[in-house]
Enzyme design. Structure first.
Site, PDB file in Angstrom:
ATOM      1  N   ASP A 183       0.869  -1.179   0.000  1.00 54.63           N
ATOM      2  CA  ASP A 183       0.000   0.000   0.000  1.00 54.63           C
ATOM      3  C   ASP A 183       0.905   1.228   0.000  1.00 54.63           C
ATOM      4  O   ASP A 183       2.112   1.126   0.250  1.00 54.63           O
ATOM      5  CB  ASP A 183      -0.891  -0.023   1.257  1.00 54.63           C
ATOM      6  CG  ASP A 183      -1.762   1.210   1.399  1.00 54.63           C
ATOM      7  OD1 ASP A 183      -2.292   1.690   0.375  1.00 54.63           O
ATOM      8  OD2 ASP A 183      -1.923   1.718   2.530  1.00 54.63           O
ATOM      9  N   SER A 184       0.304   2.380  -0.207  1.00 53.66           N
ATOM     10  CA  SER A 184       1.056   3.641  -0.100  1.00 53.66           C
ATOM     11  C   SER A 184       1.614   3.809   1.308  1.00 53.66           C
ATOM     12  O   SER A 184       2.504   4.635   1.516  1.00 53.66           O
ATOM     13  CB  SER A 184       0.126   4.813  -0.403  1.00 53.66           C
ATOM     14  OG  SER A 184      -0.893   4.869   0.575  1.00 53.66           O
TER      15      SER A 184
ATOM     16  N   TYR B 249      -0.642   8.673  -1.770  1.00 52.44           N
ATOM     17  CA  TYR B 249      -0.661   8.545  -3.230  1.00 52.44           C
ATOM     18  C   TYR B 249      -1.798   9.406  -3.818  1.00 52.44           C
ATOM     19  O   TYR B 249      -1.787   9.733  -4.994  1.00 52.44           O
ATOM     20  CB  TYR B 249      -0.934   7.090  -3.639  1.00 52.44           C
ATOM     21  CG  TYR B 249       0.232   6.125  -3.565  1.00 52.44           C
ATOM     22  CD1 TYR B 249       1.500   6.502  -3.135  1.00 52.44           C
ATOM     23  CD2 TYR B 249       0.039   4.789  -3.949  1.00 52.44           C
ATOM     24  CE1 TYR B 249       2.540   5.583  -3.076  1.00 52.44           C
ATOM     25  CE2 TYR B 249       1.081   3.862  -3.901  1.00 52.44           C
ATOM     26  CZ  TYR B 249       2.324   4.264  -3.462  1.00 52.44           C
ATOM     27  OH  TYR B 249       3.344   3.343  -3.417  1.00 52.44           O
ATOM     28  N   GLY B 250      -2.791   9.689  -2.970  1.00 54.09           N
ATOM     29  CA  GLY B 250      -4.050  10.273  -3.448  1.00 54.09           C
ATOM     30  C   GLY B 250      -3.917  11.578  -4.207  1.00 54.09           C
ATOM     31  O   GLY B 250      -4.789  11.934  -4.989  1.00 54.09           O
TER      32      GLY B 250
ATOM     33  N   CYS C 134      -4.552  -1.100  -1.986  1.00 54.59           N
ATOM     34  CA  CYS C 134      -4.694   0.358  -2.088  1.00 54.59           C
ATOM     35  C   CYS C 134      -5.623   0.663  -3.250  1.00 54.59           C
ATOM     36  O   CYS C 134      -5.342   0.281  -4.391  1.00 54.59           O
ATOM     37  CB  CYS C 134      -3.315   0.972  -2.336  1.00 54.59           C
ATOM     38  SG  CYS C 134      -3.331   2.757  -2.538  1.00 54.59           S
ATOM     39  N   ASN C 135      -6.722   1.333  -2.958  1.00 58.53           N
ATOM     40  CA  ASN C 135      -7.679   1.677  -4.009  1.00 58.53           C
ATOM     41  C   ASN C 135      -7.057   2.652  -5.012  1.00 58.53           C
ATOM     42  O   ASN C 135      -7.271   2.549  -6.216  1.00 58.53           O
ATOM     43  CB  ASN C 135      -8.916   2.330  -3.388  1.00 58.53           C
ATOM     44  CG  ASN C 135      -9.676   1.373  -2.489  1.00 58.53           C
ATOM     45  OD1 ASN C 135     -10.611   0.725  -2.914  1.00 58.53           O
ATOM     46  ND2 ASN C 135      -9.258   1.266  -1.240  1.00 58.53           N
ATOM     47  N   THR C 136      -6.286   3.601  -4.497  1.00 61.32           N
ATOM     48  CA  THR C 136      -5.699   4.639  -5.345  1.00 61.32           C
ATOM     49  C   THR C 136      -4.682   4.032  -6.309  1.00 61.32           C
ATOM     50  O   THR C 136      -4.671   4.345  -7.505  1.00 61.32           O
ATOM     51  CB  THR C 136      -5.015   5.710  -4.458  1.00 61.32           C
ATOM     52  OG1 THR C 136      -5.895   6.039  -3.381  1.00 61.32           O
ATOM     53  CG2 THR C 136      -4.689   6.948  -5.245  1.00 61.32           C
TER      54      THR C 136
ATOM     55  N   GLU D 270      -1.325   7.255   9.103  1.00 63.00           N
ATOM     56  CA  GLU D 270       0.130   7.030   8.988  1.00 63.00           C
ATOM     57  C   GLU D 270       0.841   7.406  10.285  1.00 63.00           C
ATOM     58  O   GLU D 270       1.802   6.764  10.685  1.00 63.00           O
ATOM     59  CB  GLU D 270       0.714   7.869   7.831  1.00 63.00           C
ATOM     60  CG  GLU D 270       0.389   7.332   6.451  1.00 63.00           C
ATOM     61  CD  GLU D 270       1.042   5.988   6.170  1.00 63.00           C
ATOM     62  OE1 GLU D 270       2.247   5.860   6.392  1.00 63.00           O
ATOM     63  OE2 GLU D 270       0.330   5.062   5.740  1.00 63.00           O
TER      64      GLU D 270
ATOM     65  N   CYS E 224     -10.919   3.557   0.929  1.00 65.00           N
ATOM     66  CA  CYS E 224      -9.461   3.673   1.109  1.00 65.00           C
ATOM     67  C   CYS E 224      -9.093   2.727   2.244  1.00 65.00           C
ATOM     68  O   CYS E 224      -9.795   2.673   3.263  1.00 65.00           O
ATOM     69  CB  CYS E 224      -9.118   5.112   1.466  1.00 65.00           C
ATOM     70  SG  CYS E 224      -7.415   5.342   2.053  1.00 65.00           S
ATOM     71  N   THR E 225      -8.002   1.994   2.064  1.00 62.28           N
ATOM     72  CA  THR E 225      -7.678   0.943   3.034  1.00 62.28           C
ATOM     73  C   THR E 225      -7.189   1.500   4.378  1.00 62.28           C
ATOM     74  O   THR E 225      -7.077   0.760   5.350  1.00 62.28           O
ATOM     75  CB  THR E 225      -6.631  -0.030   2.464  1.00 62.28           C
ATOM     76  OG1 THR E 225      -5.479   0.719   2.038  1.00 62.28           O
ATOM     77  CG2 THR E 225      -7.202  -0.798   1.292  1.00 62.28           C
ATOM     78  N   HIS E 226      -6.888   2.793   4.428  1.00 62.41           N
ATOM     79  CA  HIS E 226      -6.527   3.388   5.725  1.00 62.41           C
ATOM     80  C   HIS E 226      -7.766   3.574   6.620  1.00 62.41           C
ATOM     81  O   HIS E 226      -7.640   3.591   7.847  1.00 62.41           O
ATOM     82  CB  HIS E 226      -5.877   4.765   5.524  1.00 62.41           C
ATOM     83  CG  HIS E 226      -4.443   4.718   5.073  1.00 62.41           C
ATOM     84  ND1 HIS E 226      -4.074   4.314   3.811  1.00 62.41           N
ATOM     85  CD2 HIS E 226      -3.290   5.024   5.725  1.00 62.41           C
ATOM     86  CE1 HIS E 226      -2.745   4.399   3.706  1.00 62.41           C
ATOM     87  NE2 HIS E 226      -2.253   4.808   4.846  1.00 62.41           N
TER      88      HIS E 226
HETATM   89  N1  DGL Z   1      -4.712   3.186   1.334  1.00 58.02           N
HETATM   90  C1  DGL Z   1      -4.748   3.958   0.121  1.00 58.02           C
HETATM   91  C2  DGL Z   1      -6.041   3.692  -0.632  1.00 58.02           C
HETATM   92  O1  DGL Z   1      -6.691   2.696  -0.415  1.00 58.02           O
HETATM   93  C3  DGL Z   1      -4.429   5.375   0.414  1.00 58.02           C
HETATM   94  C4  DGL Z   1      -3.934   6.098  -0.768  1.00 58.02           C
HETATM   95  C5  DGL Z   1      -3.120   7.306  -0.474  1.00 58.02           C
HETATM   96  O2  DGL Z   1      -1.988   7.145  -0.029  1.00 58.02           O
HETATM   97  O3  DGL Z   1      -3.617   8.413  -0.721  1.00 58.02           O
HETATM   98  O4  DGL Z   1      -6.427   4.448  -1.490  1.00 58.02           O
END
Ligand code: DGL
Length: 276
Positions: free
Chosen positions: A25-26, A57-58, A88-90, A166, A198-200
């Site tokens: 993930d990011s 990453y967003g 990570c969705n992004t 984070e 978003c996985t966060h």
């Molecule tokens: N966990 C990432 C997601 O699912 C976060 C992306 C990011 O870092 O902006 O999109």
């Protein structure tokens, strides 16, 4: 008998299936997916990379995200990964097609759970909390086209929430204020079902639940991704046959002094954390 000979009553062991599954993930958000994978497939060795130095990453371009994904994929393939999970969705929206074109191992991605939310909503209004990158992507537009036609979909970009997770700030006044701010427009539009895109965000689900109250359902994708991974590996005979709980190894490039503590807190157990 030579070491190569296989006795007639023995099945050759498919060593490839004993290789690890790699998840990235990011940053630390994908640990929410990793937990579902470990629960469902406890005998699979797991590798996890948190690209925290480059989070979020967003707000990056698709080309920048692809470059990060290639670097991490190569790191994980060099560690013998038999499959990659883009938790990570992004990153999935920006890079999964490019990754699949470049690498031959199974690559599993994720997208906001618009389809299950559209099936679950009672009043026909769903909300999606996600990053700007996910909401602006062509993949998300296609998802709405396929599954969002018969419902009203209200989207909300949650700038700053990834950074809160984070830092391990799951329950601070600042995180709570952001959660309230981002949930308010969805509630104002009447959403009865909210997608954590978003996985966060599963890590701040208690705050989101508090903000939206008991009458709003919250949908997360982690368990579905783990099930899909299991199905995909089974179809290719890639599930391990080892019957013992396997190791989970973590890498981070975070610059923060407390990065290992944050990973352990989110993982919920002692974690072997290395720097990459
Ligand atoms: N966990 C990432 C997601 O699912 C976060 C992306 C990011 O870092 O902006 O999109």
């Amino acid at each position: 008998m030579s070491a190569q000979t296989i006795k007639s009553n023995e099945t050759p062991v498919d060593k490839y299936a004993e290789k690890p599954i790699a998840v990235f993930d990011s940053g630390v958000g994908g640990i929410s997916v990793l937990k579902h994978i470990h629960t469902l497939l406890p005998n699979e060795q797991l590798l996890y990379v948190a690209d925290s130095k480059y989070a979020p990453y967003g707000n990056k371009t698709a080309a920048e995200i692809q470059a990060r994904c290639f670097e991490i994929a190569e790191f994980l393939i060099a560690k013998n990964a038999k499959a990659l999970v883009v938790a990570c969705n992004t990153a999935t929206a920006a890079a999964i097609d490019a990754m699949r074109a470049r690498y031959s191992l199974p690559i599993i991605g994720m997208e906001p759970a618009v389809k299950p939310a559209a099936a679950a909503t009672k009043n026909g209004i769903i909300g999606v909390l996600a990053t700007t990158g996910t909401l602006k992507s062509a993949q998300f537009a296609a998802l709405l086209e396929s599954y969002g036609r018969n419902v009203k979909v209200v989207t909300q970009a949650c700038v700053g929430l990834v950074e809160c997770v984070e830092r391990g700030e799951l329950d601070t006044d600042n995180t709570n204020a952001l959660v309230q701010q981002y949930c308010a427009p969805l509630l104002a539009e009447g959403a009865d079902t909210i997608v954590l895109g978003c996985t966060h965000y599963p890590f701040i689900k208690p705050l989101i639940e508090q903000a939206v109250g008991n009458n709003v359902a919250i949908v997360d994708t982690g368990a579905a991704v783990a099930k899909y991974l299991q199905k995909k590996l089974a179809a290719q005979d890639l599930l391990t046959t080892v019957e013992a709980e396997a190791n989970v190894a973590f890498w981070t490039n975070s610059q923060a002094d407390n990065s290992a503590q944050v990973i352990e807190a989110l993982w919920g157990a002692k974690a072997e954390v290395q720097i990459f």
